[in-house]
Structures are given as C-alpha cells and as structure tokens.
Design an enzyme around this catalytic site. Structure first.
Site, PDB file in Angstrom:
ATOM      1  N   MET A  40       0.818  -1.206   0.000  1.00 30.26           N
ATOM      2  CA  MET A  40       0.000   0.000   0.000  1.00 30.26           C
ATOM      3  C   MET A  40       0.859   1.266   0.000  1.00 30.26           C
ATOM      4  O   MET A  40       2.072   1.215   0.183  1.00 30.26           O
ATOM      5  CB  MET A  40      -0.924   0.001   1.219  1.00 30.26           C
ATOM      6  N   HIS A  41       0.196   2.396  -0.202  1.00 28.75           N
ATOM      7  CA  HIS A  41       0.726   3.750   0.048  1.00 28.75           C
ATOM      8  C   HIS A  41       1.751   4.263  -0.966  1.00 28.75           C
ATOM      9  O   HIS A  41       2.086   5.437  -0.945  1.00 28.75           O
ATOM     10  CB  HIS A  41       1.361   3.849   1.437  1.00 28.75           C
ATOM     11  N   ASP A  71      -2.692  -5.091   0.463  1.00 28.63           N
ATOM     12  CA  ASP A  71      -2.174  -6.394   0.860  1.00 28.63           C
ATOM     13  C   ASP A  71      -2.874  -6.968   2.083  1.00 28.63           C
ATOM     14  O   ASP A  71      -3.219  -8.156   2.114  1.00 28.63           O
ATOM     15  CB  ASP A  71      -0.660  -6.343   1.075  1.00 28.63           C
TER      16      ASP A  71
END
Length: 479
Positions: free
Chosen positions: A77-78, A233
């Site tokens: 992520m991110h 995830d």
C-alpha cells in the site's frame, strides 16, 4: 479458474485456483527495494511488470490458463507511482516504508480536515505527504504529474489500460473520505492535487477492466478475462483467510507487522494511531495496528548474527518468561501507537551473560510487545477480537506465535494452507468479480492447528510489556 497477483515489497506472488478454491499452481518473482538515502525506500515500477510477466509465464508452464475467467490484484500500500500525461513513469515509486515526508505529514495532520475525513493520522508512509514532498523538493517532476497510482494499480494499468483504484488501498492515501468511500476534493486541494489526477474507484470485488488482448495471447488466457478491483495487501490477506466479519482478526508477521480486525461499521479513532480503512468488500471496514519492523527486525538481527532467521528461532524450545534484555524494534520508526518516524531501535539491559539465544528471544519479545501495543490501541477504539489467525513468514515460528498468544491471552489459529498472503485473497476477489458471487465464498481457510496461550506466563509478559512501554519514553528522550 482464477488468478491472484500479490505485488509485495520483496517479491510478486501468483496463485491459480479452481472453482472449489483449491490452489492449482503458484509462482513467485523476486523484487528489491533500494534505499538511496537514510529513511528512503524506492522501487522502479518497470520491475513490477517484469515480475508479473515472469510469474504469469511460470503459472502457464505449470498449467494451461485457457480456462481462467478472472484475475484479482493485491499489493503493497501507500506507494506513490507518478505518471505523466502519456502514462510514463516520472521517477521511482516512493514506497510505504519511506519516511522522508515526515515533516510534510505532520503539517497535513495539523489540518483537522484530514483526520475528520480519513479517520486516520497522516503518517509519513502515506501517499499524500509524499506528493507534497515531491512538490517541494522535485518541483519539475511535480509539475508533470498527470496521474498518481498505487503500486498494484500501476500493474492494473498495464494489464487492462484502465486507471482504477479500489477502496481499501485508496483509504491509505490520506485523500479518501473513508466513511463515504470517495475521493475528497478538499483533501486533494490541500496537497495541490485534483480529482482528475486520481484513478476511478471501484469496490474490491467489482470488475475494473479486462486483460489486454496482447497479454492474454502471451500467457494463453482467453479473451475477456476480467480484473477485479482487488485489495491492499492486508485487506486481500483478510479475504484470503476469511477475516470478513466483525470479531474476526489476523496477526501478520511479515516484513512489517499488522494486527487486523474486520468491522461492519466505520468507527475511527485517529488519536490511537490505529488505521481505519475500507475493507476490500462492500459496506465493510477494518481497523489495524501497524508496526514497521516485524520479520524485518528478525531478519536484520539474523544478518548481524550471521545465521539464518529460521535457525535462530529453531534453536528456541519451550516458551520462557521474558528476560531482562529488551529490544525495541523501531529500526525505521514506528506507527501504532507512537506515530514516530524519528525513533530508532535499541537493545537495553545487556550484560556479560547475554548470548545469541537471549538476543534472539529479546527480538521476538520486542515485536510481541509491539503487537500488544497494537492490541491495546484497538481495544481503546472499541474494536473486539474474538478469533485470531496468524499469517506471514514469521508465523512459521511456533515460539513466536505462542509468545504473541500469551501476551494477548488469545488462542491463535494457523491456516492449513500456510502463508498464502494476499495472492489467495486476490484470487477470491477475482472469482467474485467474474462470477458475481458474494462474500460467502470467502469462507475461513481450513485451520491446521491452534496455538494456545501459556496462561502461566501471561503475567510475566504483561510485566515485560510495561517495562517495554516505559523504555520507549526513555529512548524518546535520547532521540
């Protein structure tokens, strides 16, 4: 048949399942992050495409893919993947564990709109502060940004030609109104961005596009294979192990550590540093405590000790009361509950009797104490955990799992299929998108065994955790 692709930090994993959700084939391709400066962590998006191609070719070598109907995506992520007007990558992706934008994150977090709309602290690893950093330090690149995609969504763009994100991953950008499940124009404007630069949003079990004919032909797929929205995830891992209703949770001992609890309501409490995100399923949310170094801390120590991590943990036998030696696993800062990008790890109370086994136990116990921090923070929000499942590479260590079970005073279940990660959940989401099936297919995976807490040691772990918490404040005063 259905495929799940999980784009991790250290590798891409692919699984192929049938209509009974039995795994027919698996493949992996390695990836590596680079750290060009202290606190930085980057990857070249082109390596993700090479890894996906290699994994798909390996699946095709194991099993013909002409019966595939859907693909689901999961991923780290991110990450900030910046594209120009021609969808060309402008710079290496700034990853989730990159803390260069700590100052920018603090500035955004001081704006009360961010916590009010996202339900979360603006952490340095989130996407929005990275764009503010780029605007300040690489203005010539920022001026050319036409689109921002999360890592798995860049993979989707390549697969389908569609710029799409889904709710669970988008919730970690600091641009999503998490309660409303939509981009916030106010938050985008606060970082110099607009909705035009954002991908279209879908739910994780919805169709986001179809595999391009060129790639379908390359891998032996039929035409018209749909690609599901997928999930970040952790949300995809939750779908994979059946953590899809309130009261169910999992603890992930991966590179980072996560204590993830499903919720049927949006109930944020940003001040606890608990993440409140959309789940990968409609009308569901989740809360999670996140520690930045779990198995990563053990792997770091294994490198220092000059022995494989599996050997270090394998040398430990029956669970012992925590020793006097403490390890604070803040190798790259910490999220829950401290939100502290500057803090760093430490061993405390070493003496002449401290040997390698004692240091190994201290590392495992330090990460265990960090999970107890997350558990306490989740409890403070009113989140309940009635059933806990362990996933991730670190869950192969019975000693470590029993330590966590004892610290939390909860039994921990181990899936029979082992560490499937987000790939299996992504495949389930691909099945939902292709067939229109509902959440009922995300049943709990078969449980191999249950590790019970050692109730005789629970008080010892509680006392050690209290010393651990006090040591954080001492260490904080030295940084």
């Amino acid at each position: 048949m259905y495929i799940g692709l999980d784009l991790g930090t250290s590798g891409l994993k692919a699984v192929l399942i049938d209509d009974a959700q039995t795994i027919l084939a698996e493949a992996t391709a390695p990836l590596e992050a680079v750290r060009p400066a202290p606190g930085w962590s980057e990857q070249a998006p082109a390596t993700w495409l090479d890894a996906a191609d290699a994994a798909m070719r390996e699946l095709a070598a194991q099993r013909p893919l002409d019966g595939v109907r859907g693909i689901g995506l999961s991923g780290q992520m991110h990450g900030a993947t910046l594209l120009d007007a021609d969808d060309e990558v402008l710079r290496p992706c700034i990853l989730w564990n990159d803390t260069r934008s700590a100052a920018e994150a603090a500035e955004l977090d001081a704006d009360p709109r961010f916590r009010a709309l996202t339900g979360n602290i603006v952490f340095p690893g989130f996407t929005a502060p990275k764009l503010v950093w780029v605007a300040r330090h690489e203005p010539e690149i920022f001026a050319r940004v036409a689109r921002v995609l999360l890592p798995k969504d860049y993979l989707r763009l390549w697969l389908t030609g569609e710029a799409v994100a889904e709710m669970s991953d988008a919730a970690g950008t600091s641009w999503l109104d998490v309660g409303r499940r939509d981009w916030s124009d106010d938050l985008l404007a606060a970082t110099g961005m607009t909705r035009v630069q954002m991908p279209r949003l879908v739910e994780g079990s919805e169709v986001s596009g179809q595999v391009r004919d060129e790639l379908a032909s390359r891998w032996g797929l039929p035409k018209g294979v749909v690609v599901a929205g997928g999930g970040g995830d952790n949300a995809a891992s939750a779908v994979g192990v059946g953590v899809v209703k309130a009261g169910d949770a999992f603890v992930s001992l991966g590179t980072s550590g996560v204590l993830f609890a499903a919720s049927d309501a949006y109930q944020p409490d940003a001040g606890t540093a608990v993440h409140t995100f959309c789940h990968a399923l409609p009308d569901m949310w989740h809360q999670m405590g996140v520690i930045l170094a779990a198995a990563d801390a053990l792997n770091w120590f294994a490198g220092v000790a000059g022995a494989p991590a599996a050997q270090l943990t394998g040398d430990l036998r029956a669970l012992q009361p925590p020793g006097r030696v403490l390890f604070l696993p803040y190798l790259g800062g910490e999220r829950t509950p401290h939100n502290d990008a500057a803090i760093r790890g430490s061993f405390l109370h070493l003496d002449h009797a401290t040997d390698r086994a004692a240091l190994t136990r201290a590392v495992l116990e330090g990460v265990t104490h960090a999970f107890r921090d997350c558990y306490d923070a989740l409890s403070a929000t009113g989140t309940r955990i009635e059933r806990l499942i362990a996933v991730g590479g670190g869950s192969k260590s019975d000693y470590w799992v029993k330590a966590i079970a004892t610290s939390l005073n909860l039994p921990i279940e181990l899936p029979a299929d082992g560490d499937l990660g987000g790939a299996y959940g992504a495949a389930r989401l691909g099945m939902m998108a292709a067939t229109g099936a509902g959440v009922e297919i995300a049943t709990v995976s078969k449980i191999a065994r249950v590790i019970e807490p050692d109730t005789a040691l629970t008080e010892y772990f509680a006392a050690a955790h209290a010393r651990y918490r006090a040591s954080y404040h001492v260490l904080k005063g030295l940084t």
